[in-house]
Design a protein around this motif. Structure first.
Motif, PDB file in Angstrom:
ATOM      1  N   GLY A  68      17.568  13.877   4.105  1.00  0.00           N
ATOM      2  CA  GLY A  68      17.759  12.570   4.691  1.00  0.00           C
ATOM      3  C   GLY A  68      16.825  12.430   5.853  1.00  0.00           C
ATOM      4  N   ARG A  69      17.632  12.318   6.949  1.00  0.00           N
ATOM      5  CA  ARG A  69      16.678  11.669   8.185  1.00  0.00           C
ATOM      6  C   ARG A  69      16.125  13.003   8.792  1.00  0.00           C
ATOM      7  NH1 ARG A  69      21.048   8.513  11.150  1.00  0.00           N
ATOM      8  NH2 ARG A  69      22.451   9.258   9.658  1.00  0.00           N
ATOM      9  N   VAL A  70      16.259  14.351   8.092  1.00  0.00           N
ATOM     10  CA  VAL A  70      15.352  15.479   8.571  1.00  0.00           C
ATOM     11  C   VAL A  70      14.331  15.451   7.290  1.00  0.00           C
ATOM     12  CG1 VAL A  70      15.066  17.923   8.518  1.00  0.00           C
ATOM     13  CG2 VAL A  70      17.055  16.775   9.819  1.00  0.00           C
ATOM     14  N   ILE A  88      15.250  20.103  18.432  1.00  0.00           N
ATOM     15  CA  ILE A  88      16.662  20.712  18.452  1.00  0.00           C
ATOM     16  C   ILE A  88      16.667  20.243  20.090  1.00  0.00           C
ATOM     17  CG2 ILE A  88      17.989  22.627  19.183  1.00  0.00           C
ATOM     18  CD1 ILE A  88      16.660  24.176  16.869  1.00  0.00           C
ATOM     19  N   HIS A  89      17.695  19.256  20.244  1.00  0.00           N
ATOM     20  CA  HIS A  89      17.996  18.803  21.497  1.00  0.00           C
ATOM     21  C   HIS A  89      18.803  19.878  22.298  1.00  0.00           C
ATOM     22  CE1 HIS A  89      15.775  15.045  21.467  1.00  0.00           C
ATOM     23  NE2 HIS A  89      16.628  14.803  20.520  1.00  0.00           N
ATOM     24  N   GLY A  90      18.214  20.640  23.161  1.00  0.00           N
ATOM     25  CA  GLY A  90      18.956  21.734  23.974  1.00  0.00           C
ATOM     26  C   GLY A  90      19.127  22.933  22.941  1.00  0.00           C
ATOM     27  N   GLY A 215       7.918  22.772  10.318  1.00  0.00           N
ATOM     28  CA  GLY A 215       8.795  21.753   9.713  1.00  0.00           C
ATOM     29  C   GLY A 215      10.335  21.962   9.968  1.00  0.00           C
ATOM     30  N   TYR A 216      11.116  20.918  10.518  1.00  0.00           N
ATOM     31  CA  TYR A 216      12.454  20.852  10.300  1.00  0.00           C
ATOM     32  C   TYR A 216      13.086  21.397   9.171  1.00  0.00           C
ATOM     33  CZ  TYR A 216      15.988  19.791  13.953  1.00  0.00           C
ATOM     34  OH  TYR A 216      17.005  19.560  14.851  1.00  0.00           O
ATOM     35  N   GLY A 217      12.304  20.586   8.029  1.00  0.00           N
ATOM     36  CA  GLY A 217      12.996  20.871   6.712  1.00  0.00           C
ATOM     37  C   GLY A 217      13.142  22.370   6.102  1.00  0.00           C
ATOM     38  N   THR A 433      22.291  13.261  16.740  1.00  0.00           N
ATOM     39  CA  THR A 433      21.528  14.406  16.590  1.00  0.00           C
ATOM     40  C   THR A 433      21.409  15.118  15.253  1.00  0.00           C
ATOM     41  OG1 THR A 433      23.010  15.733  17.466  1.00  0.00           O
ATOM     42  CG2 THR A 433      21.703  14.477  19.014  1.00  0.00           C
ATOM     43  N   VAL A 434      20.608  16.161  15.006  1.00  0.00           N
ATOM     44  CA  VAL A 434      20.813  16.810  13.689  1.00  0.00           C
ATOM     45  C   VAL A 434      21.911  17.697  13.912  1.00  0.00           C
ATOM     46  CG1 VAL A 434      19.601  18.393  12.262  1.00  0.00           C
ATOM     47  CG2 VAL A 434      18.241  16.565  13.482  1.00  0.00           C
ATOM     48  N   HIS A 435      22.075  18.312  15.469  1.00  0.00           N
ATOM     49  CA  HIS A 435      23.195  19.333  15.513  1.00  0.00           C
ATOM     50  C   HIS A 435      24.546  18.718  15.352  1.00  0.00           C
ATOM     51  CE1 HIS A 435      21.885  18.431  19.780  1.00  0.00           C
ATOM     52  NE2 HIS A 435      23.271  18.415  19.809  1.00  0.00           N
TER      53      HIS A 435
HETATM   54  C1  LIG Z   1      12.527   8.972  13.423  1.00  0.00           C
HETATM   55  C2  LIG Z   1      13.812   9.943  13.859  1.00  0.00           C
HETATM   56  C3  LIG Z   1      13.655  10.747  14.766  1.00  0.00           C
HETATM   57  C4  LIG Z   1      14.775  11.589  15.200  1.00  0.00           C
HETATM   58  N1  LIG Z   1      14.731  12.357  16.057  1.00  0.00           N
HETATM   59  C5  LIG Z   1      15.529  13.375  16.259  1.00  0.00           C
HETATM   60  C6  LIG Z   1      15.281  14.581  17.008  1.00  0.00           C
HETATM   61  O1  LIG Z   1      14.494  14.995  17.361  1.00  0.00           O
HETATM   62  N2  LIG Z   1      16.470  15.485  17.012  1.00  0.00           N
HETATM   63  C7  LIG Z   1      17.656  15.136  16.608  1.00  0.00           C
HETATM   64  O2  LIG Z   1      18.686  15.979  16.850  1.00  0.00           O
HETATM   65  N3  LIG Z   1      18.008  14.145  15.944  1.00  0.00           N
HETATM   66  C8  LIG Z   1      16.891  13.126  15.650  1.00  0.00           C
HETATM   67  N4  LIG Z   1      17.029  12.060  14.805  1.00  0.00           N
HETATM   68  C9  LIG Z   1      18.370  11.882  14.186  1.00  0.00           C
HETATM   69  C10 LIG Z   1      18.531  12.906  13.227  1.00  0.00           C
HETATM   70  O3  LIG Z   1      17.678  12.871  12.247  1.00  0.00           O
HETATM   71  C11 LIG Z   1      20.092  12.575  12.289  1.00  0.00           C
HETATM   72  O4  LIG Z   1      21.009  12.477  13.392  1.00  0.00           O
HETATM   73  C12 LIG Z   1      20.476  13.429  11.205  1.00  0.00           C
HETATM   74  O5  LIG Z   1      19.362  14.027  10.647  1.00  0.00           O
HETATM   75  C13 LIG Z   1      21.440  12.746  10.403  1.00  0.00           C
HETATM   76  O6  LIG Z   1      21.932  13.636   9.313  1.00  0.00           O
HETATM   77  P1  LIG Z   1      23.084  13.054   8.448  1.00  0.00           P
HETATM   78  O7  LIG Z   1      23.381  14.143   7.530  1.00  0.00           O
HETATM   79  O8  LIG Z   1      24.263  12.670   9.206  1.00  0.00           O
HETATM   80  O9  LIG Z   1      22.386  11.691   7.645  1.00  0.00           O
HETATM   81  P2  LIG Z   1      21.078  11.677   6.744  1.00  0.00           P
HETATM   82  O10 LIG Z   1      20.242  12.543   7.060  1.00  0.00           O
HETATM   83  O11 LIG Z   1      20.623  10.326   6.716  1.00  0.00           O
HETATM   84  O12 LIG Z   1      21.845  11.908   5.421  1.00  0.00           O
HETATM   85  C14 LIG Z   1      22.559  11.161   4.702  1.00  0.00           C
HETATM   86  C15 LIG Z   1      21.946  11.288   3.198  1.00  0.00           C
HETATM   87  O13 LIG Z   1      22.766  10.069   2.267  1.00  0.00           O
HETATM   88  C16 LIG Z   1      21.742   9.644   1.338  1.00  0.00           C
HETATM   89  N5  LIG Z   1      22.290   8.588   0.882  1.00  0.00           N
HETATM   90  C17 LIG Z   1      22.288   7.391   1.600  1.00  0.00           C
HETATM   91  N6  LIG Z   1      22.861   6.257   0.912  1.00  0.00           N
HETATM   92  C18 LIG Z   1      23.176   6.774  -0.247  1.00  0.00           C
HETATM   93  C19 LIG Z   1      23.831   6.509  -1.549  1.00  0.00           C
HETATM   94  N7  LIG Z   1      24.003   5.248  -1.737  1.00  0.00           N
HETATM   95  N8  LIG Z   1      24.072   7.486  -2.386  1.00  0.00           N
HETATM   96  C20 LIG Z   1      23.906   8.544  -2.377  1.00  0.00           C
HETATM   97  N9  LIG Z   1      23.222   9.260  -1.360  1.00  0.00           N
HETATM   98  C21 LIG Z   1      22.847   8.230  -0.204  1.00  0.00           C
HETATM   99  C22 LIG Z   1      20.537   9.673   2.284  1.00  0.00           C
HETATM  100  O14 LIG Z   1      19.635   9.531   1.511  1.00  0.00           O
HETATM  101  C23 LIG Z   1      20.621  10.914   3.069  1.00  0.00           C
HETATM  102  O15 LIG Z   1      19.835  11.920   2.463  1.00  0.00           O
HETATM  103  C24 LIG Z   1      16.062  11.339  14.521  1.00  0.00           C
HETATM  104  C25 LIG Z   1      15.939  10.509  13.419  1.00  0.00           C
HETATM  105  C26 LIG Z   1      14.693   9.756  13.057  1.00  0.00           C
HETATM  106  C27 LIG Z   1      15.181   8.697  11.827  1.00  0.00           C
END
Ligand SMILES: Cc1cc2nc3c(=O)[nH]c(=O)nc-3n(C[C@H](O)[C@H](O)[C@H](O)COP(=O)(O)OP(=O)(O)OC[C@H]3O[C@@H](n4cnc5c(N)ncnc54)[C@H](O)[C@@H]3O)c2cc1C
Length: 454
Positions: A68-70, A88-90, A215-217, A433-435
């Motif tokens: 997703g957003r990672v 990782i924030h903090g 990579g965060y991935g 955040t990711v955490h």
């Molecule tokens: C540019 C950017 C920089 C960032 N920097 C930081 C940082 O440095 N540190 C930090 O802590 N956080 C950061 N964040 C925020 C962090 O990435 C997110 O808070 C976190 O990764 C969100 O995870 P999640 O599982 O909640 O959502 P997501 O990672 O968005 O997971 C949701 C998943 O649902 C899937 N999905 C969406 N719609 C559908 C559908 N209809 N059917 C099936 N699947 C679907 C998506 O593809 C995705 O894989 C950043 C975000 C961005 C975009």
């Protein structure tokens, strides 16, 4: 002190939510079927835990990739770049630090003070002027947060202060630069969208912000190991009944006893997934008031480093608000000639409409203002457009006017012991955040386990 901590009025919570939350009841002996919607950090953390507890879990993911957003891009084989989250924030007591440590994943701190500020004409800003701008900024932010009333946004509240009214053009430009890099880049919302009354009621882990040179991935890849994930399954409809849930994707239909929904707020706002019956009013209201902002990245790869190679952060004070105000010197961490430019909120929304070439030209004209016209063209680039991404529609959540931790709780609320919710925006303590996403996934998994076994 990291940037998020600057704005946090609340005390630091040292305990991980995983420790706070109820303990998990036993190991699953049932054959209950759990479907997780979304293979981002929240969905993968939940699926990983349920899988380890012995549940049959299927993750439905719309994209061709997990995380997703990672999102670590390995397009440049010698320098992986994170197109989504970087830090990782903090690091202290952060559950992701432990996860990364256990996996042996390298982390590097960012020193935000190791920076340089260039004025609009491209000359470094005098230290005294920079210090004065920071002083005004700090005073302004304190005044705004102490005196604002609903429905003011940060921008409204700033304009109402005598301090702002008395600033010169040059002081305003410097302060707007700080507002952009410290607030808009951190919260991803625009100054005229973020609540002035309650910009941030989250908690924070202490310690440095840490990046992943490899990579965060690597973290999300690990969590996905051994999990059944159906890729390119875009969920279109979720019908929750008393005894089961039916999840329809573009490809097929899945029956589940319990479902964890981790859809980003941007997707929920768009309404591209239909809930039958519609989501309860309190949850829909939460979706409406929680903001979903925009932070975009541009990675530029050059033949050699021509910029301040020992500085980590390069700032430029723009005439137009938010235009390429902040750059991260990737060379400082990797020794590769790569720069990362950020745009947030309004300016990012504007550039997302442009072609790649237009975005790169705009960024290069800023770099040429600072470093001269004879700097080389980039050899290649990587650009994000999170606002146009149909599986995110933005970058991360922020507190819009009327949003607070109750909105996060309403978003997280379980429906009928069937539909569970996770994802960064559902995190009361660590939204955006990711955490926060990780801990929300763990909590949803625990809640399911306790529900199933009760
Ligand atoms: C540019 C950017 C920089 C960032 N920097 C930081 C940082 O440095 N540190 C930090 O802590 N956080 C950061 N964040 C925020 C962090 O990435 C997110 O808070 C976190 O990764 C969100 O995870 P999640 O599982 O909640 O959502 P997501 O990672 O968005 O997971 C949701 C998943 O649902 C899937 N999905 C969406 N719609 C559908 C559908 N209809 N059917 C099936 N699947 C679907 C998506 O593809 C995705 O894989 C950043 C975000 C961005 C975009």
């Amino acid at each position: 002190m990291n940037k998020r901590n600057f704005l946090l009025m609340s005390s630091v919570t040292m305990l991980m939510a995983a420790c706070n939350s109820k303990s998990v009841k036993g190991i699953a002996t049932s054959d209950k079927k759990i479907v997780v919607v979304g293979a981002g950090m929240a969905g993968l953390a939940a699926a990983n835990m349920l899988h380890k507890l012995g549940y049959k879990v299927t993750v439905l993911e719309a994209r061709k990739r997990i995380g997703g957003r990672v999102w670590t891009s390995r397009l440049w084989s010698d320098v992986p770049v994170d197109l989504g989250a970087s830090w990782i924030h903090g690091e202290h007591k952060n559950p992701l630090t432990k996860l990364a440590k256990d996996l042996g994943v390298r982390r590097l701190p960012t020193n935000y003070d190791n920076s340089i500020v260039y004025g609009n004409e491209g000359k470094p800003i005098d230290n005294k002027i920079d210090k004065e701008a920071n002083k005004i900024f700090n005073k302004l932010v304190r005044q705004v947060f102490n005196n604002a009333s609903d429905p003011e946004t940060i921008f409204d509240a700033i304009e109402n202060t005598n301090l702002w009214k008395g600033l010169s053009k040059q002081q305003r430009q410097s302060v707007m630069h700080l507002l952009n890099t410290t607030i808009e880049h951190e919260f991803s919302g625009a100054l005229n969208e973020i609540s002035a009354v309650n910009p941030d009621d989250s908690e924070a882990f202490s310690g440095e912000d840490m990046m992943f040179p490899d990579g965060y991935g690597l973290l999300t890849d690990y969590l996905a190991t051994g999990i059944e994930i159906k890729m390119e399954h875009a969920v279109e409809e979720i019908e929750y009944q008393n005894d089961k849930v039916v999840v329809k994707t573009n490809i097929s239909e899945f029956l589940a006893d319990q479902v964890i929904v981790t859809l980003p707020v941007g997707v929920l706002k768009k309404g591209s997934v239909k809930f039958i019956p519609p989501l309860p009013e309190s949850k829909q209201q939460a979706v409406d008031v929680i903001g979903f902002g925009l932070l975009d990245k541009l990675f530029l790869r050059f033949p050699y480093v021509f910029w301040d190679k020992n500085k980590e952060i390069l700032n430029w004070i723009s005439d137009e608000h938010g235009r390429w105000n902040e750059w991260l010197n990737i060379a400082a961490y990797t020794e590769k000639p790569v720069l990362l430019g950020f745009n947030a909120a309004e300016y990012a929304r504007k550039t997302e409409q442009w072609s790649d070439e237009e975005i790169v030209n705009d960024a290069m004209s800023v770099l040429r203002t600072i470093y001269g016209t004879d700097i080389p063209d980039p050899e290649s680039w990587q650009i994000t457009r999170w606002g146009k991404d149909p599986f995110a529609y933005g970058s991360y959540s922020f507190n819009g006017v009327g949003a607070n931790s109750d909105s996060r709780l309403a978003l997280a609320e379980t429906i009928n012991d069937r539909l569970f919710f996770a994802g960064e925006a559902t995190s009361e303590d660590y939204p955006s955040t990711v955490h926060g996403a990780y801990l929300s996934g763990i909590e949803a998994a625990e809640n399911i386990s306790n529900t199933v076994l009760k």
